[in-house]
Scaffold this motif. Structure first.
Motif, PDB file in Angstrom:
ATOM      1  N   PRO A  54      -7.417   5.138   0.619  1.00 41.66           N
ATOM      2  CA  PRO A  54      -7.666   6.138  -0.429  1.00 41.66           C
ATOM      3  C   PRO A  54      -9.155   6.423  -0.590  1.00 41.66           C
ATOM      4  CG  PRO A  54      -6.053   4.526  -1.174  1.00 41.66           C
ATOM      5  CD  PRO A  54      -6.573   4.018   0.125  1.00 41.66           C
ATOM      6  N   GLU A  78      -4.351  -2.371  -6.163  1.00 47.17           N
ATOM      7  CA  GLU A  78      -4.568  -1.521  -4.993  1.00 47.17           C
ATOM      8  C   GLU A  78      -5.772  -2.011  -4.192  1.00 47.17           C
ATOM      9  OE1 GLU A  78      -4.604   3.231  -4.107  1.00 47.17           O
ATOM     10  OE2 GLU A  78      -5.815   2.522  -5.781  1.00 47.17           O
ATOM     11  N   SER A 119     -10.984   6.932  -3.155  1.00 49.50           N
ATOM     12  CA  SER A 119     -11.674   6.163  -4.186  1.00 49.50           C
ATOM     13  C   SER A 119     -12.112   4.796  -3.672  1.00 49.50           C
ATOM     14  CB  SER A 119     -10.758   5.983  -5.402  1.00 49.50           C
ATOM     15  OG  SER A 119      -9.565   5.303  -5.029  1.00 49.50           O
ATOM     16  N   ASP A 123      -3.455   5.060 -12.885  1.00 50.25           N
ATOM     17  CA  ASP A 123      -4.428   4.600 -11.892  1.00 50.25           C
ATOM     18  C   ASP A 123      -5.189   3.368 -12.367  1.00 50.25           C
ATOM     19  OD1 ASP A 123      -3.585   6.694 -10.405  1.00 50.25           O
ATOM     20  OD2 ASP A 123      -5.373   7.921 -10.646  1.00 50.25           O
ATOM     21  N   CYS A 146       0.833  -1.207   0.000  1.00 53.03           N
ATOM     22  CA  CYS A 146       0.000   0.000   0.000  1.00 53.03           C
ATOM     23  C   CYS A 146       0.865   1.253   0.000  1.00 53.03           C
ATOM     24  CB  CYS A 146      -0.927  -0.007   1.214  1.00 53.03           C
ATOM     25  SG  CYS A 146      -2.235  -1.263   1.125  1.00 53.03           S
ATOM     26  N   TRP A 193      -5.596  -3.286  -0.221  1.00 54.56           N
ATOM     27  CA  TRP A 193      -6.306  -2.638   0.883  1.00 54.56           C
ATOM     28  C   TRP A 193      -7.358  -3.547   1.501  1.00 54.56           C
ATOM     29  CZ3 TRP A 193      -4.927   1.297   3.731  1.00 54.56           C
ATOM     30  CH2 TRP A 193      -4.027   2.223   3.217  1.00 54.56           C
ATOM     31  N   PRO A 214       1.293   4.588  -4.450  1.00 60.17           N
ATOM     32  CA  PRO A 214       1.349   5.896  -5.140  1.00 60.17           C
ATOM     33  C   PRO A 214       2.417   5.948  -6.229  1.00 60.17           C
ATOM     34  CG  PRO A 214       1.115   6.211  -2.772  1.00 60.17           C
ATOM     35  CD  PRO A 214       1.350   4.740  -2.988  1.00 60.17           C
TER      36      PRO A 214
END
Length: 405
Positions: free
Chosen positions: A260, A225, A262, A218, A206, A229, A210
């Motif tokens: 994040p 991602e 999103s 993305d 994690c 998470w 970035p």
């Protein structure tokens, strides 16, 4: 290019000025030595000097080239480099053909004497690796790493070999150093992320996300991602060393703040976080989170979270579920959850109605299983048997078509 054009223009202007000056007055040069007397124009003298200077330069260049061709040390060096190039080419072909021992000898010799030592050491390391000589392979990679341009590729090969040998921790340490050295190298970052994922170090992955998203975009890294998470939330909820629900709940809440934005709107992420919070005694917060998410974007994975809530009255939960059913009649996920919450409230008739509606609307195997269990508890053997037969037929429809005795 601009400088050359400017130089040519300056030379032409100077020649034009000199020509005009000589045309106006050609001048006169007289040389007397004993009985020798030579007289000539100034223009001829200047032209003779220019021709002499050019001749001297040309002769110097020719003499230097001739000396380089016959001078022993340089000739020997050129011969060695030519030999090294042939060895590099031949060694590569031997490596491709599987002649690893011979390829290694040729490639090492090429690396020691040639113009491309990096290529020689890297290919020699591959040859030694194919022969099973791990120490030799590492030694050649160390040689390649001494070259400024070879540090990254040599390190990447070390990591690849370590992974193949079953030493992911060693590969990870090497890749971490390389990722810091080359933060935008796609191959290094992707390999490092794969190692972290295989090691299930979700916190490190994690933290790396970035940089992965900056390099790959993305959309390309969205699934990775999300997996990271989701796993990290589960890991925090079950983290060893927290012996009470309050500590686990606080740890999970702190982690949620770092998720994040999103992903905080992702139904699977919300369902997992809210489900764990409900299990750890924060049912009110879990209910609020699920209701807010369902108002924004409905998802059938969220209603089952309410089944895990024990610190909110079942009647209050049923009110929420019945409100959802008013807008989505026949929704199997809501009906099954409502039936289970009704069981917690000991409302047997209501639970039966919810399960029957779910079984009739979607032929859900789960609804049929819950309904048959309830019929058995109520002592209605006939309905239990019929429900079990319906469930068996439903499951049989999902089986492959195979010969039966």
């Amino acid at each position: 290019m601009k400088r050359i054009v400017l130089l040519i223009v300056v030379v032409l202007l100077a020649a034009l000025a000199l020509g005009r000056w000589m045309a106006a007055d050609s001048g006169y040069v007289l040389i007397i030595r004993d009985d020798l007397q030579v007289d000539m124009t100034l223009g001829f003298v200047l032209l003779a000097l220019l021709v002499g200077a050019l001749s001297l330069v040309i002769l110097t260049l020719l003499a230097n080239a001739a000396w380089n061709a016959v001078e022993p040390i340089r000739a020997t060096r050129r011969w060695k480099k030519a030999t090294a190039r042939r060895r590099l080419y031949s060694g590569f072909l031997q490596l491709v053909d599987g002649e690893h021992e011979r390829a290694e000898r040729l490639l090492v010799a090429s690396a020691q004497e040639g113009d491309w030592p990096l290529a020689g050491w890297l290919l020699a390391a591959e040859s030694a690796r194919e022969r099973g000589d791990v120490d030799g392979s590492q030694r050649y990679l160390e040689k390649a790493g001494e070259d400024r341009r070879g540090r990254l590729v040599a390190g990447l090969m070390k990591a690849r070999f370590a992974l193949a040998d079953g030493y992911p921790q060693q590969a990870r340490e090497e890749l971490k150093v390389l990722a810091d050295m080359a933060p935008r190298n796609r191959r290094i970052l992707e390999t490092y992320a794969d190692v972290l994922e295989s090691e299930k170090d979700w916190a490190a992955l994690c933290e790396l996300m970035p940089r992965l998203k900056r390099v790959f975009g993305d959309a390309d890294q969205a699934r990775r991602e999300r997996r990271a998470w989701l796993a990290r939330v589960q890991e925090a909820a079950r983290k060893p060393g927290f012996n009470d629900a309050d500590s686990r709940r606080d740890e999970l809440a702190r982690l949620w703040k770092t998720v994040p934005l999103s992903l905080k709107n992702d139904p699977a992420m919300v369902a997992r976080y809210a489900g764990f919070m409900a299990q750890l005694g924060a049912g009110g917060k879990a209910l609020e989170l699920v209701r807010h998410q369902q108002e924004r974007d409905w998802d059938d994975r969220l209603p089952p979270v309410l089944e895990a809530i024990d610190d909110v009255a079942p009647d209050n939960l049923l009110q929420v579920l019945e409100g959802w059913l008013a807008n989505r009649p026949g929704n199997a996920a809501v009906l099954i959850t409502a039936g289970r919450v009704a069981l917690k409230a000991r409302l047997w008739g209501k639970a039966q109605g919810f399960f029957e509606a779910a079984a009739n609307s979607s032929q859900s195997a789960t609804a049929l299983a819950e309904l048959s269990r309830l019929y058995q508890s109520l002592g209605d053997s006939s309905k239990m048997q019929n429900t079990l037969e319906r469930r068996a037929r439903l499951l049989a429809e999902q089986l492959p078509d195979l010969p039966q005795p």
